[in-house]
Design an enzyme around this catalytic site. Structure first.
Site, PDB file in Angstrom:
ATOM      1  N   ALA A  10      -3.954   2.420   8.020  1.00  0.00           N
ATOM      2  CA  ALA A  10      -3.833   1.049   8.522  1.00  0.00           C
ATOM      3  C   ALA A  10      -5.152   0.298   8.498  1.00  0.00           C
ATOM      4  O   ALA A  10      -5.182  -0.927   8.565  1.00  0.00           O
ATOM      5  CB  ALA A  10      -3.276   1.066   9.943  1.00  0.00           C
ATOM      6  N   ARG A  15     -15.705  -2.549   4.339  1.00  0.00           N
ATOM      7  CA  ARG A  15     -16.865  -2.336   3.465  1.00  0.00           C
ATOM      8  C   ARG A  15     -16.509  -2.225   1.982  1.00  0.00           C
ATOM      9  O   ARG A  15     -17.391  -2.192   1.136  1.00  0.00           O
ATOM     10  CB  ARG A  15     -17.637  -1.089   3.931  1.00  0.00           C
ATOM     11  CG  ARG A  15     -18.444  -1.371   5.198  1.00  0.00           C
ATOM     12  CD  ARG A  15     -18.858  -0.090   5.878  1.00  0.00           C
ATOM     13  NE  ARG A  15     -19.627   0.763   4.993  1.00  0.00           N
ATOM     14  CZ  ARG A  15     -19.722   2.087   5.114  1.00  0.00           C
ATOM     15  NH1 ARG A  15     -19.069   2.700   6.067  1.00  0.00           N
ATOM     16  NH2 ARG A  15     -20.461   2.765   4.282  1.00  0.00           N
ATOM     17  N   LYS A  22      -7.651  -0.701   1.142  1.00  0.00           N
ATOM     18  CA  LYS A  22      -8.549   0.383   0.711  1.00  0.00           C
ATOM     19  C   LYS A  22      -7.815   1.539   0.051  1.00  0.00           C
ATOM     20  O   LYS A  22      -8.232   2.028  -1.005  1.00  0.00           O
ATOM     21  CB  LYS A  22      -9.355   0.893   1.912  1.00  0.00           C
ATOM     22  CG  LYS A  22     -10.219   2.080   1.552  1.00  0.00           C
ATOM     23  CD  LYS A  22     -11.271   2.369   2.586  1.00  0.00           C
ATOM     24  CE  LYS A  22     -10.734   2.996   3.817  1.00  0.00           C
ATOM     25  NZ  LYS A  22     -11.806   3.408   4.739  1.00  0.00           N
ATOM     26  N   THR A  81      -6.962   5.848  16.297  1.00  0.00           N
ATOM     27  CA  THR A  81      -6.188   6.836  15.542  1.00  0.00           C
ATOM     28  C   THR A  81      -5.005   7.395  16.343  1.00  0.00           C
ATOM     29  O   THR A  81      -3.956   7.695  15.765  1.00  0.00           O
ATOM     30  CB  THR A  81      -7.105   7.976  15.050  1.00  0.00           C
ATOM     31  OG1 THR A  81      -7.996   8.367  16.111  1.00  0.00           O
ATOM     32  CG2 THR A  81      -7.958   7.529  13.875  1.00  0.00           C
ATOM     33  N   ASP A 105      -7.515   7.655   3.175  1.00  0.00           N
ATOM     34  CA  ASP A 105      -8.730   7.363   2.410  1.00  0.00           C
ATOM     35  C   ASP A 105      -9.549   8.622   2.140  1.00  0.00           C
ATOM     36  O   ASP A 105     -10.711   8.542   1.766  1.00  0.00           O
ATOM     37  CB  ASP A 105      -9.586   6.316   3.138  1.00  0.00           C
ATOM     38  CG  ASP A 105     -10.016   6.776   4.522  1.00  0.00           C
ATOM     39  OD1 ASP A 105      -9.718   7.923   4.905  1.00  0.00           O
ATOM     40  OD2 ASP A 105     -10.663   5.976   5.226  1.00  0.00           O
ATOM     41  N   ALA A 362      -2.978   2.521 -44.578  1.00  0.00           N
ATOM     42  CA  ALA A 362      -3.898   1.730 -43.752  1.00  0.00           C
ATOM     43  C   ALA A 362      -3.353   0.334 -43.517  1.00  0.00           C
ATOM     44  O   ALA A 362      -2.778  -0.283 -44.404  1.00  0.00           O
ATOM     45  CB  ALA A 362      -5.249   1.640 -44.443  1.00  0.00           C
ATOM     46  N   TYR A 369       7.772  -7.103 -31.779  1.00  0.00           N
ATOM     47  CA  TYR A 369       7.997  -8.063 -30.686  1.00  0.00           C
ATOM     48  C   TYR A 369       8.254  -9.439 -31.269  1.00  0.00           C
ATOM     49  O   TYR A 369       7.468  -9.945 -32.084  1.00  0.00           O
ATOM     50  CB  TYR A 369       6.734  -8.070 -29.814  1.00  0.00           C
ATOM     51  CG  TYR A 369       6.829  -8.882 -28.545  1.00  0.00           C
ATOM     52  CD1 TYR A 369       7.935  -8.773 -27.712  1.00  0.00           C
ATOM     53  CD2 TYR A 369       5.788  -9.727 -28.164  1.00  0.00           C
ATOM     54  CE1 TYR A 369       8.009  -9.496 -26.538  1.00  0.00           C
ATOM     55  CE2 TYR A 369       5.851 -10.448 -26.987  1.00  0.00           C
ATOM     56  CZ  TYR A 369       6.966 -10.332 -26.176  1.00  0.00           C
ATOM     57  OH  TYR A 369       7.028 -11.046 -25.014  1.00  0.00           O
ATOM     58  N   SER A 405       2.286  -1.806 -51.248  1.00  0.00           N
ATOM     59  CA  SER A 405       1.205  -2.350 -50.428  1.00  0.00           C
ATOM     60  C   SER A 405       1.377  -3.844 -50.228  1.00  0.00           C
ATOM     61  O   SER A 405       1.774  -4.553 -51.141  1.00  0.00           O
ATOM     62  CB  SER A 405      -0.138  -2.140 -51.125  1.00  0.00           C
ATOM     63  OG  SER A 405      -0.419  -0.782 -51.182  1.00  0.00           O
TER      64      SER A 405
HETATM   65  C1  UD1 Z   1     -12.484   9.422  12.843  1.00  0.00           C
HETATM   66  C2  UD1 Z   1     -12.515  10.458  13.971  1.00  0.00           C
HETATM   67  C3  UD1 Z   1     -13.838  11.211  13.919  1.00  0.00           C
HETATM   68  C4  UD1 Z   1     -14.003  11.859  12.577  1.00  0.00           C
HETATM   69  C5  UD1 Z   1     -13.889  10.831  11.462  1.00  0.00           C
HETATM   70  C6  UD1 Z   1     -13.841  11.522  10.124  1.00  0.00           C
HETATM   71  C7  UD1 Z   1     -11.218   9.504  15.808  1.00  0.00           C
HETATM   72  C8  UD1 Z   1     -11.267   8.830  17.109  1.00  0.00           C
HETATM   73  N1  UD1 Z   1     -12.376   9.774  15.233  1.00  0.00           N
HETATM   74  O1  UD1 Z   1     -13.520   8.502  13.129  1.00  0.00           O
HETATM   75  O2  UD1 Z   1     -13.857  12.202  14.932  1.00  0.00           O
HETATM   76  O3  UD1 Z   1     -15.260  12.524  12.500  1.00  0.00           O
HETATM   77  O4  UD1 Z   1     -12.664  10.082  11.589  1.00  0.00           O
HETATM   78  O5  UD1 Z   1     -13.887  10.585   9.107  1.00  0.00           O
HETATM   79  O6  UD1 Z   1     -10.127   9.814  15.345  1.00  0.00           O
HETATM   80  N2  UD1 Z   1      -6.759   4.288  11.289  1.00  0.00           N
HETATM   81  C9  UD1 Z   1      -5.550   3.690  11.475  1.00  0.00           C
HETATM   82  N3  UD1 Z   1      -5.347   2.947  12.589  1.00  0.00           N
HETATM   83  C10 UD1 Z   1      -6.281   2.807  13.542  1.00  0.00           C
HETATM   84  C11 UD1 Z   1      -7.529   3.427  13.357  1.00  0.00           C
HETATM   85  C12 UD1 Z   1      -7.751   4.169  12.225  1.00  0.00           C
HETATM   86  O7  UD1 Z   1      -4.658   3.807  10.644  1.00  0.00           O
HETATM   87  O8  UD1 Z   1      -6.001   2.118  14.535  1.00  0.00           O
HETATM   88  C13 UD1 Z   1      -6.997   5.079  10.090  1.00  0.00           C
HETATM   89  C14 UD1 Z   1      -8.054   4.482   9.181  1.00  0.00           C
HETATM   90  O9  UD1 Z   1      -7.474   3.631   8.212  1.00  0.00           O
HETATM   91  C15 UD1 Z   1      -8.685   5.703   8.560  1.00  0.00           C
HETATM   92  C16 UD1 Z   1      -8.516   6.772   9.611  1.00  0.00           C
HETATM   93  O10 UD1 Z   1      -7.481   6.333  10.458  1.00  0.00           O
HETATM   94  O11 UD1 Z   1      -7.996   6.123   7.400  1.00  0.00           O
HETATM   95  C17 UD1 Z   1      -9.791   7.034  10.404  1.00  0.00           C
HETATM   96  O12 UD1 Z   1     -10.167   5.878  11.053  1.00  0.00           O
HETATM   97  P1  UD1 Z   1     -11.681   5.457  11.220  1.00  0.00           P
HETATM   98  O13 UD1 Z   1     -11.757   4.201  11.951  1.00  0.00           O
HETATM   99  O14 UD1 Z   1     -12.357   5.530   9.897  1.00  0.00           O
HETATM  100  O15 UD1 Z   1     -12.190   6.653  12.153  1.00  0.00           O
HETATM  101  P2  UD1 Z   1     -13.685   7.054  12.423  1.00  0.00           P
HETATM  102  O16 UD1 Z   1     -14.244   6.154  13.442  1.00  0.00           O
HETATM  103  O17 UD1 Z   1     -14.408   7.215  11.158  1.00  0.00           O
END
Ligand code: UD1
Ligand code: CA
Length: 449
Positions: A10, A15, A22, A81, A105, A362, A369, A405
């Site tokens: 999500a 970046r 992404k 997460t 990702d 050749a 088409y 040809s």
């Molecule tokens: C998370 C972990 C961290 C770990 C790291 C590894 C948590 C709280 N932290 O941190 O311990 O070392 O990944 O890369 O879990 N996502 C959603 N919805 C949300 C938030 C995130 O779908 O509300 C998805 C993001 O798109 C991504 C993944 O979850 O694919 C991780 O989210 P991200 O924000 O990158 O977590 P980090 O802060 O890097």
């Protein structure tokens, strides 16, 4: 144990500086999320749920295209997460078995690693995939109590002692599905980020007297993509691995670092791949085939003994049988080329069948088409197509037939016939000399003015 696969996708991926979500950026010709789905497939999941958010419509369309059986749920606001996983609750209602959470990702988790996690679940209620990165940076830290995992602390919330821990959280977590949702219910957002952390479920499980454990993998597996530089790194990592595998499997790569593979490229033993060859998705090259330098292949099948290139382009549906020759500046698309046929120079063969041992001169073009519809060209076995023949489809050239040809062939040529489809040559004695004389005189007159 039946498994539900939950893939978090999500996040915005700010970046990446991109209009595209992404997880739809590609490595080895497949979106990142396809790699995550393929990794998860090792567990033969009964259900797969993708949590989309930013660009949800595009993500939904892409994942359903890869696997129409996945469920896609939308997390409207990215509150963390744990909140993301909570969105899958309705879809997984009534599911009994394990749930495993992956990130969309993070493309390179190996099947063996997920299998090791599934195995570790026999010993622990919650299993987390850890790794020891060269630079632990801002990853969540795994706080161990002996062999067991005590808790996960996010970097932002960690004490200096905890920050000094080198063992980090990859984000991959497995637990019983019902337990996972129970624990998530207890997760709050009272932390430095104000987010619902999935990582909190470890401490919560421990507080209930349940055990948590870890499986440790190589840092390369947990490579996550957050920027274009990461994407390029991921591509390089994929290619390095694919090249090494090809060499190990008995493929000759003259200059491995110049050959690019797709996620699904299959190359047989004793195939020879010259420098600067690019494989798009969907290519199989059989044993002993030879792909010469600077060729580009996509959606094509090259049989044993066939030679392709240099500078050839095989597009989707190009099917080359044994001992076929496709030479320089030849493009083949949606065409079955039978055994021993030769298309050696400067030709376009599209929407066609080429019979065994046929020889395509050749500059031959299948004019497939008409601006609206595509039409088929059939070239019989042992036919000889003279250089610079335009084959205006739909058209059939019979077995053992010939075209002169420069012919423009607009109607079928019977077996064994010679087709002449060009204006008759007419020589005018002395006329060139006269013309030159006149033109040179005119040039002299203009200079004089
Ligand atoms: C998370 C972990 C961290 C770990 C790291 C590894 C948590 C709280 N932290 O941190 O311990 O070392 O990944 O890369 O879990 N996502 C959603 N919805 C949300 C938030 C995130 O779908 O509300 C998805 C993001 O798109 C991504 C993944 O979850 O694919 C991780 O989210 P991200 O924000 O990158 O977590 P980090 O802060 O890097
Ligand atoms: Ca991250």
């Amino acid at each position: 144990m039946p498994t539900a696969l939950i893939i978090l996708a999500a996040g915005q991926g700010t970046r990446m500086q991109s209009d595209r979500p992404k997880v739809l950026h590609e490595v080895a010709g497949a979106p990142l999320i396809a790699h995550a789905m393929a990794a998860g497939a090792a567990l033969a999941p009964e259900r797969t749920v993708i949590v989309a958010g930013h660009g949800a419509d595009a993500v939904r369309a892409a994942v359903l295209d890869i696997d129409p059986d996945v469920a896609v749920v939308v997390q409207q606001e990215q509150l963390g997460t744990a909140h993301a996983v909570a969105q899958t609750r309705a879809v997984l209602d009534g599911f009994t078995g394990d749930a495993i959470v992956l990130y969309g990702d993070t493309p390179f988790i190996r099947p063996e690693t997920l299998e090791a996690m599934a195995e570790a679940r026999a010993r622990h209620a919650v299993v987390v995939l850890g790794f020891e990165p060269a630079d632990p940076g801002r990853y969540g830290r795994l706080v161990m109590a002996g062999d067991a995992l005590d808790t996960i602390v996010e970097f932002k919330d960690a004490t200096p002692e905890e920050q000094a821990i080198g063992l980090c959280n990859s984000g991959v977590i497995a637990a019983d599905c019902a337990l996972l949702f129970e624990l998530i219910d207890a997760v709050g957002n009272d932390n430095a980020a104000g987010e619902y952390y999935l990582t909190d479920i470890v401490g919560l499980a421990r507080a209930r007297g349940l055990s948590a454990g870890i499986v440790v993998c190589d840092e390369a597996e947990t490579l996550g993509v957050n920027s274009r530089a990461d994407l390029a790194r991921a591509e390089a990592a994929f290619q390095a691995r694919a090249r090494a595998e090809a060499l190990e499997n008995g493929v000759t790569l003259v200059a491995p670092e110049t050959v690019f593979f797709a996620h699904d490229t299959v190359i047989g033993r004793d195939a020879l791949i010259e420098p600067n060859v690019i494989f798009g998705a969907g290519v199989t090259v059989e044993s002993g085939a030879h792909i010469r330098a600077f060729s580009h292949l996509e959606g094509a099948h090259v049989s044993r003994g066939a030679v392709v290139g240099p500078f050839a382009r095989l597009r989707p549906g190009a099917e080359l049988s044994e001992d076929v020759r496709v030479g320089n500046f030849v493009e083949v698309k949606n065409a079955l080329v039978a055994e021993g046929a030769k298309i050696n120079h400067l030709s376009y063969i599209g929407d066609a069948t080429v019979g065994a041992e046929a020889n395509i001169g050749a500059g031959t073009v299948t004019c497939n088409y008409d601006g609206v519809f595509k039409h088929h060209t059939e070239i019989g076995a042992r036919a000889f197509i003279g250089s610079d023949t335009m084959l205006v489809a739909p058209v059939r050239i019979g077995e053992g037939a010939m075209t002169a040809s420069g012919s423009v062939i607009t109607s079928n040529v019977p077996d064994g016939a010679l087709a002449l489809g060009r204006a008759r040559q007419d020589n005018k004695p002395g006329l060139a000399a006269k013309l030159f004389e006149r033109l040179r005189a005119e040039k002299a007159r203009r200079k004089g003015n």
